[in-house]
Write an enzyme that holds these catalytic residues in place. Structure first.
Site, PDB file in Angstrom:
ATOM      1  N   GLN A 111     -90.732 -15.562 -11.315  1.00  0.00           N
ATOM      2  CA  GLN A 111     -91.743 -14.957 -12.199  1.00  0.00           C
ATOM      3  C   GLN A 111     -91.094 -14.075 -13.276  1.00  0.00           C
ATOM      4  OE1 GLN A 111     -92.034 -15.257  -8.915  1.00  0.00           O
ATOM      5  NE2 GLN A 111     -94.147 -15.393  -8.234  1.00  0.00           N
ATOM      6  N   ASP A 141     -99.445  -5.429  -5.220  1.00  0.00           N
ATOM      7  CA  ASP A 141    -100.540  -6.278  -4.745  1.00  0.00           C
ATOM      8  C   ASP A 141    -101.506  -5.542  -3.834  1.00  0.00           C
ATOM      9  OD1 ASP A 141     -98.182  -8.160  -5.445  1.00  0.00           O
ATOM     10  OD2 ASP A 141    -100.008  -9.371  -5.489  1.00  0.00           O
TER      11      ASP A 141
HETATM   12  O1  MRU Z   1     -96.838 -14.207  -6.230  1.00  0.00           O
HETATM   13  P1  MRU Z   1     -97.308 -13.533  -7.473  1.00  0.00           P
HETATM   14  O2  MRU Z   1     -96.671 -14.053  -8.716  1.00  0.00           O
HETATM   15  O3  MRU Z   1     -98.822 -13.504  -7.564  1.00  0.00           O
HETATM   16  O4  MRU Z   1     -96.838 -12.024  -7.303  1.00  0.00           O
HETATM   17  C1  MRU Z   1     -97.159 -11.100  -8.293  1.00  0.00           C
HETATM   18  C2  MRU Z   1     -96.640  -9.748  -8.026  1.00  0.00           C
HETATM   19  O5  MRU Z   1     -96.036  -9.482  -7.007  1.00  0.00           O
HETATM   20  C3  MRU Z   1     -96.992  -8.706  -9.027  1.00  0.00           C
HETATM   21  O6  MRU Z   1     -95.982  -7.752  -9.125  1.00  0.00           O
HETATM   22  C4  MRU Z   1     -98.279  -8.000  -8.568  1.00  0.00           C
HETATM   23  O7  MRU Z   1     -99.281  -8.952  -8.306  1.00  0.00           O
HETATM   24  C5  MRU Z   1     -98.779  -7.052  -9.568  1.00  0.00           C
HETATM   25  S1  MRU Z   1     -99.431  -7.871 -10.968  1.00  0.00           S
HETATM   26  C6  MRU Z   1    -100.082  -6.734 -12.018  1.00  0.00           C
END
Ligand code: MRU
Length: 352
Positions: A199, A240
């Site tokens: 990501q 999250d």
């Molecule tokens: O697996 P993902 O890409 O959904 O994980 C995203 C994250 O861990 C982000 O840091 C988190 O959701 C915060 S987004 C504002």
């Protein structure tokens, strides 16, 4: 002003998502016709990042009821709504925003006194649109509250993507970077690539480039060296779920980054909408951590990089203890330790 990426779009009675699995090579908007397609999109991370998942699920709820016949009774409508809510809630377990958005939709609908299916459908859609709009506003507030913490900072390090692509606004962790840029303070972002799904390399780097802001991608194992050698003034990550005591879950690897920041005496900020704080979860150990498919670790893209049949451990998130957090940057302001007391106090404070 930075333009938010169109992560979740509603136009002409149709829901579209920016398919983030294709970035940075292709920028494709896909149509989401029904709740199962939305479930799949959340599951495989076409839409991802806690706030964006919440908005997507809210529209998923509308997709689940939008074709009910006009003579559907209120009770049959609510029954279908609950069934769709329960189904969407199985897509990903860790980001509390998913459950927050679904619960908020259900509460508003159950409290309403609409009787006809068309009034109920309109109310579901209005709620989904309201959640999307409020996430945009939330991002802006996080940005505003974060800027003063970055006075004099020229470089930061972040992990995963908690930018515009993770919300329907300008992001959480990246919101203060965008807000600072709007005031003329350009901050260089070091983006951990964020194995296994990249990501950081694919999304954080892409959206910062799109915004014309300086970004350098590093592999995850370079974070210590970068903290020591590259004048990192702060680490900012998203999250999250925040437990009542301030422990929080974020993308796997965040825990290590927090420990490294402490060792290097670098401020470690966690940016999040207040809705990410889950007062029903007492501490980090109680947060359910999503386990994902082994292939994500044993392959790199389409190429297998580990022997067939090898054991793989692939948690999507980890929990960082509250003691590593310098402050939470939220839409309700900057919150510092002691977290149990101060998060509770911020929750109790009436909104202006
Ligand atoms: O697996 P993902 O890409 O959904 O994980 C995203 C994250 O861990 C982000 O840091 C988190 O959701 C915060 S987004 C504002």
């Amino acid at each position: 002003m930075t333009k938010a990426q169109p992560t979740v779009v509603f136009e002409n009675q149709t829901v579209y998502l920016l398919d983030q699995t294709l970035l940075p090579l292709e920028r494709v908007m896909i149509t989401i016709p029904d709740a199962p397609t939305m479930w799949e999109a959340i599951k495989v991370l076409r839409v991802r990042g806690a706030p964006a998942i919440g908005v997507a699920a809210a529209f998923g709820l509308w997709l689940g009821v939008k074709n009910l016949p006009e003579d559907t009774t209120r009770s049959a409508f609510l029954e279908k709504l609950i069934e769709t809510r329960d189904y969407l809630a199985t897509s990903r377990p860790t980001a509390v925003n998913l459950f927050w958005a679904l619960d908020r939709m259900m509460q508003r609908l159950q409290a309403s006194n609409f009787l006809s299916a068309s009034d109920l459908k309109n109310a579901v859609l209005a709620q989904a649109l309201a959640i999307k709009a409020s996430e945009e506003q939330t991002s802006n507030l996080i940005g505003e509250h974060g800027v003063p913490l970055l006075a004099g900072v020229s470089s930061i390090l972040t992990h995963c993507n908690a930018g515009s692509l993770a919300t329907t606004g300008i992001g959480t962790a990246l919101a203060p970077i965008y807000a600072a840029a709007a005031r003329g303070q350009i901050i260089h972002v070091y983006a951990d690539e964020t194995r296994p799904l990249l990501q950081g390399a694919r999304l954080t780097a892409w959206e910062l480039q799109q915004a014309g802001l300086p970004v350098t991608v590093i592999t995850d194992n370079m974070a210590a060296t970068v903290m020591r050698d590259k004048n990192i003034g702060a680490v900012i990550v998203g999250c999250d779920r925040v437990a009542a005591n301030g422990d929080f879950a974020n993308k796997i690897g965040t825990y290590g980054v927090a420990i490294l920041a402490k060792e290097h005496e670098i401020a470690f900020y966690v940016a999040a909408p207040f809705s990410t704080i889950d007062f029903a979860t007492p501490d980090g150990l109680s947060i359910e951590i999503e386990q994902r498919h082994a292939d994500e670790v044993s392959s790199f893209g389409l190429r297998r990089t580990a022997p067939e049949g090898v054991n793989v451990f692939n948690p999507a998130f980890d929990v960082t203890p509250a003691k590593y957090v310098t402050a939470f940057i939220t839409d309700r302001g900057v919150i510092r330790a002691p977290y149990f007391e101060n998060l509770k106090a911020a929750n109790a404070k009436p909104l202006e």
